[in-house]
Write a protein that holds these residues in place. Structure first.
Motif, PDB file in Angstrom:
ATOM      1  N   LEU A   1      58.869 -78.966  13.847  1.00 30.61           N
ATOM      2  CA  LEU A   1      59.842 -80.054  13.796  1.00 30.61           C
ATOM      3  C   LEU A   1      59.196 -81.441  13.740  1.00 30.61           C
ATOM      4  O   LEU A   1      59.556 -82.269  12.907  1.00 30.61           O
ATOM      5  CB  LEU A   1      60.734 -79.959  15.041  1.00 30.61           C
ATOM      6  N   LEU A   2      58.232 -81.704  14.624  1.00 26.17           N
ATOM      7  CA  LEU A   2      57.679 -83.057  14.713  1.00 26.17           C
ATOM      8  C   LEU A   2      56.745 -83.411  13.550  1.00 26.17           C
ATOM      9  O   LEU A   2      56.813 -84.524  13.031  1.00 26.17           O
ATOM     10  CB  LEU A   2      56.957 -83.236  16.056  1.00 26.17           C
TER      11      LEU A   2
ATOM     12  N   THR B   1      67.738 -81.419  21.177  1.00 26.75           N
ATOM     13  CA  THR B   1      67.872 -80.203  21.985  1.00 26.75           C
ATOM     14  C   THR B   1      66.505 -79.637  22.362  1.00 26.75           C
ATOM     15  O   THR B   1      66.422 -78.637  23.060  1.00 26.75           O
ATOM     16  CB  THR B   1      68.658 -79.102  21.237  1.00 26.75           C
ATOM     17  N   THR B   2      65.426 -80.248  21.877  1.00 31.69           N
ATOM     18  CA  THR B   2      64.080 -79.719  22.130  1.00 31.69           C
ATOM     19  C   THR B   2      63.264 -80.640  23.037  1.00 31.69           C
ATOM     20  O   THR B   2      62.545 -80.177  23.914  1.00 31.69           O
ATOM     21  CB  THR B   2      63.310 -79.553  20.794  1.00 31.69           C
ATOM     22  N   LEU B   3      63.372 -81.970  22.806  1.00 32.91           N
ATOM     23  CA  LEU B   3      62.430 -82.880  23.450  1.00 32.91           C
ATOM     24  C   LEU B   3      62.871 -83.407  24.825  1.00 32.91           C
ATOM     25  O   LEU B   3      62.081 -83.360  25.764  1.00 32.91           O
ATOM     26  CB  LEU B   3      62.119 -84.055  22.503  1.00 32.91           C
TER      27      LEU B   3
ATOM     28  N   ALA C   1      59.024 -74.649  19.799  1.00 31.66           N
ATOM     29  CA  ALA C   1      59.936 -75.112  18.748  1.00 31.66           C
ATOM     30  C   ALA C   1      59.457 -76.397  18.079  1.00 31.66           C
ATOM     31  O   ALA C   1      59.694 -76.611  16.890  1.00 31.66           O
ATOM     32  CB  ALA C   1      61.334 -75.317  19.337  1.00 31.66           C
ATOM     33  N   ALA C   2      58.766 -77.258  18.824  1.00 32.98           N
ATOM     34  CA  ALA C   2      58.437 -78.585  18.289  1.00 32.98           C
ATOM     35  C   ALA C   2      57.410 -78.534  17.156  1.00 32.98           C
ATOM     36  O   ALA C   2      57.344 -79.454  16.339  1.00 32.98           O
ATOM     37  CB  ALA C   2      57.944 -79.494  19.417  1.00 32.98           C
TER      38      ALA C   2
ATOM     39  N   ARG D   1      65.764 -69.066  24.351  1.00 39.68           N
ATOM     40  CA  ARG D   1      66.374 -70.377  24.563  1.00 39.68           C
ATOM     41  C   ARG D   1      66.817 -71.011  23.243  1.00 39.68           C
ATOM     42  O   ARG D   1      67.934 -71.491  23.127  1.00 39.68           O
ATOM     43  CB  ARG D   1      65.398 -71.330  25.265  1.00 39.68           C
TER      44      ARG D   1
ATOM     45  N   ARG E   1      67.926 -80.836  16.298  1.00 37.38           N
ATOM     46  CA  ARG E   1      66.820 -80.074  16.882  1.00 37.38           C
ATOM     47  C   ARG E   1      66.019 -80.953  17.838  1.00 37.38           C
ATOM     48  O   ARG E   1      65.590 -80.510  18.897  1.00 37.38           O
ATOM     49  CB  ARG E   1      65.899 -79.555  15.775  1.00 37.38           C
ATOM     50  N   MET E   2      65.788 -82.201  17.435  1.00 38.23           N
ATOM     51  CA  MET E   2      65.008 -83.116  18.293  1.00 38.23           C
ATOM     52  C   MET E   2      65.650 -83.251  19.664  1.00 38.23           C
ATOM     53  O   MET E   2      64.979 -83.100  20.683  1.00 38.23           O
ATOM     54  CB  MET E   2      64.948 -84.520  17.665  1.00 38.23           C
TER      55      MET E   2
ATOM     56  N   GLY F   1      61.553 -77.685  25.258  1.00 36.02           N
ATOM     57  CA  GLY F   1      62.920 -77.290  25.605  1.00 36.02           C
ATOM     58  C   GLY F   1      63.345 -77.961  26.900  1.00 36.02           C
ATOM     59  O   GLY F   1      62.515 -78.296  27.745  1.00 36.02           O
TER      60      GLY F   1
ATOM     61  N   ASN G   1      66.091 -71.168  15.904  1.00 33.36           N
ATOM     62  CA  ASN G   1      66.240 -72.181  14.862  1.00 33.36           C
ATOM     63  C   ASN G   1      66.135 -71.550  13.486  1.00 33.36           C
ATOM     64  O   ASN G   1      65.133 -70.927  13.157  1.00 33.36           O
ATOM     65  CB  ASN G   1      65.162 -73.264  15.016  1.00 33.36           C
TER      66      ASN G   1
END
Lengths: 476, 215
Positions: B147-148, A227-229, B143-144, B181, A224-225, A283, B184
């Motif tokens: 996650l972060l 593909t996101t950051l 999305a982050a 896009r 995920r990291m 993204g 998740n």
């Protein structure tokens, strides 16, 4: 990656006597083998789902070109850029070009076996890019400059102590021995690298034709990291990974984590379609997809085509008595275990992996546990045939097989020869009724005794039994 | 001839097909995709809400119900205090209008950063079969945020609970056509068992996932 499969026997011998590896492999059986059994028991129609999954993969392969074009059209319509790579070298060239075009310096990768095939990291480093593997196992291997020994658990061959020593040496921090602390240390080392990466490189477990999406499963969240950051995302995968619809994904997702790690569901399933939309705060701005042949089309339309159904769960190696005894490195390329013994000769050359099709007892555990019903022992047998036909086996073996073949085609001669052989073996066996050594079969008798035949041959007994039954009126 | 054409040509040649796909072949593929037929599901003989809670807990997340969406901030504050976690969080723009301040929380609506400790998100829907949250990326649902941060708190409405992943795709198609896009699927805190097959929570993503279900 360089192929060292020709040293299979020598390496296997060393691995058999490595106590640390043997302890690690025993653990793998406990977790992955028992885990799979427990998790598939949750599905009351497991065999139906398994049939459906095999059918999904077969359907995609039967019309592979059409589904790939469909995928490409839909991915392109969403703003992704699709590249096609015929060889491993093409993959490396294409990825370096993408990096150059977007002015990339730092690259963060999540686990991808296709990029292991290509040796992508070496190519990127040679071109001056800074590359970091972010899956914990792959990160450990990158620090240790080693290759994965399992496609799901890449660092299964390493003990915690080895990781402790490695981290202490490479991170310059006090040595830690607790696994949670080691994991935390890796997290803290890698977090800034995710944030600083210009480009994320991932594989793709599947491509979805209907939507033009790529899908990856991870437990750690590194997928995920990356593909996101980062502002650029490159997904690299084999052309065989396409499936038609999102419904097909739902079917496959009931099987992949259960067979891979003994989980009902993987922590993260990430489906990415196109680049960052307007007004989105995260993204990638650029999304590239590299579709790789590198030997795959060579399997299509042949006896080995079913191998392309593979979803890379690793269940075949977890259940393989040979893998369980020697681990993954002896196989000498990216893919170990039964699936590797089919893929390595197919992708890297039959002549470069002479022992691999024979590195199996043909017990069919792999075929029984394969979630997409790949008949692995049958495919290994096909490769053995090909080796014989292409005269790649040693002369003595070829002559022996040819002789046996000639006798086996003549029933009377075969019966006669078998009767003689049974008598001779019974004589050698003596009162003990065990044969300790045989000419031309020293390898076999080196580790075990051959029970001597007890007088009559199978054919004699069978014929007699038939006659007795006929007399007693059992068979008309 | 491009690499693309050579690869596609090799596929067709290997399978003994003519160089160009026939209308029948195209029709077979189009009709299969068009049908979007679901495969076999296991027996779904459970109550979705009960199953969801059970699976969420089995995945090492924590769970609580609240009666109304306005009660969510108080529940979140209670959870954070109970875990001795900071009362500061980054939050989805979609949820920014909830009474956070009254619950004693400092909530910022912005893109998540690497050092954020708590992230609050909603969820598009959730899947009872596996206890999975489905999150869609978008301008108001970055999305982050899930996650972060080390702690991820997801607030979702009970009427967004579906049975299976097939149901989730059906809902997405009906409501927005194509996937955004990033879709998740999140099933608990991030984890790894790479070192000696020993399960450890909090690999790269959150150490904790707390699900707040609004009845």
């Amino acid at each position: 990656m360089q192929v060292t499969s020709s040293q299979f026997k020598q390496t296997a011998r060393v691995k058999l006597t490595d106590p640390r590896l043997q302890a690690a492999l025993r653990k793998l059986q406990g977790n992955f083998v028992k885990g799979r059994a427990d998790r598939i028991a949750e599905l009351d129609n497991f065999e139906d789902i398994r049939d459906a999954a095999a059918a999904v993969r077969d359907r995609a392969l039967a019309h592979l070109d059409r589904y790939l074009e469909e995928f490409e059209n839909n991915a392109t319509a969403r703003g992704a850029m699709v590249h096609w790579a015929e060889t491993a070298a093409d993959v490396n060239r294409i990825v370096c070009e993408i990096a150059a075009r977007h002015g990339v310096r730092r690259i963060a990768k999540s686990k991808s076996m296709v990029t292991e095939e290509c040796g992508l990291n070496d190519a990127l480093e040679a071109a001056g890019y800074e590359v970091v593997e972010t899956d914990l196992g792959e990160y450990i291997l990158q620090l240790a400059r080693e290759h994965p020994s399992h496609i799901v658990a890449p660092v299964v061959h390493k003990s915690r102590d080895e990781v402790s020593d490695l981290f202490a040496a490479k991170h310059g921090q006090p040595r830690k021995s607790d696994i949670a602390e080691l994991t935390r240390e890796a997290r803290l080392m890698l977090r800034p690298r995710f944030l600083a990466a210009d480009m994320g490189v991932t594989g793709a477990n599947f491509l979805i034709a209907e939507t033009g999406s790529t899908l990856i499963v991870t437990n750690e969240g590194n997928g995920r990291m990356v593909t996101t950051l980062p502002r650029v995302h490159v997904a690299i995968t084999g052309i065989e990974k396409v499936v038609p619809t999102l419904e097909d994904i739902a079917t496959l997702m009931r099987l992949l984590p259960r067979h891979g790690t003994g989980q009902s569901v993987t922590n993260y399933i990430s489906v990415t379609t196109g680049a960052r939309g307007r007004d989105e705060t995260d993204g990638p701005e650029h999304f590239h997809i590299v579709l790789v042949d590198a030997g795959r089309t060579g399997l299509l339309g042949t006896d080995l085509q079913p191998m392309l159904r593979c979803i890379r769960c690793g269940a075949c190696m977890n259940h393989c008595p040979v893998y369980q005894s020697i681990g993954g490195h002896a196989y000498g390329w990216v893919y170990p275990g039964p699936m590797g013994s089919v893929l390595t000769p197919s992708y890297a050359g039959l002549e470069n992996a002479l022992d691999l099709p024979h590195a199996a007892t043909l017990c069919n555990q792999c075929g029984v546990v394969c979630p997409v019903k790949i008949p692995l022992p049958e495919l290994l047998r096909k490769l053995r045939e090909q080796q014989f036909e292409r005269r790649l086996r040693p002369a003595a073996e070829r002559m022996g097989l040819a002789l046996w073949g000639r006798i086996a085609q003549r029933p009377a001669l075969y019966a006669f020869a078998a009767r003689i052989a049974a008598k001779i073996l019974a004589w050698i066996g003596g009162r003990e009724k065990l044969v300790h050594s045989l000419p031309f079969a020293g390898g076999w008798t080196g580790g075990r005794d051959l029970p001597a035949p007890e007088g009559r041959t199978f054919r004699d007994l069978y014929a007699r039994r038939g006659a007795t039954r006929e007399e007693s009126g059992e068979i008309k | 001839m491009s690499a693309r054409d050579r690869i596609l040509g090799r596929i067709r040649a290997a399978q003994g097909k003519a160089p160009v796909a026939s209308p029948q072949e195209r029709a077979v593929v189009a009709s299969y995709i068009g049908a979007r037929a679901p495969g076999p599901c296991p027996s779904l003989d459970w109550d979705p809400a009960v199953r969801f809670r059970e699976r969420v807990l089995a995945l090492s997340s924590t769970y609580e119900d609240v009666g109304a969406i306005e009660d969510a901030p108080r529940a979140v504050a209670h959870y954070l205090r109970g875990q001795a976690l900071p009362l500061t969080a980054v939050c989805w723009p979609e949820l920014s209008s909830l009474p956070w301040q009254e619950a004693g929380l400092v909530v910022e609506t912005r893109a998540a950063r690497g050092d954020d400790l708590v992230g609050i998100t909603g969820a598009y829907c959730a899947i009872a079969e596996t206890g999975t949250l489905m999150l869609l990326s978008g301008p108001h649902t970055p999305a982050a945020a899930s996650l972060l941060p080390e702690t991820h708190i997801a607030i979702m409405r009970a009427d967004r609970l579906v049975g299976t992943m097939e149901d989730a795709w059906r809902l997405l198609r009906a409501e927005s056509g194509a996937p955004p896009r990033a879709v998740n699927f999140v099933s608990g805190p991030s984890r790894t068992a790479d070192i000696e097959q020993t399960l450890t929570l909090g690999a790269h993503g959150p150490y904790r996932v707390h699900v707040v279900l609004v009845r």
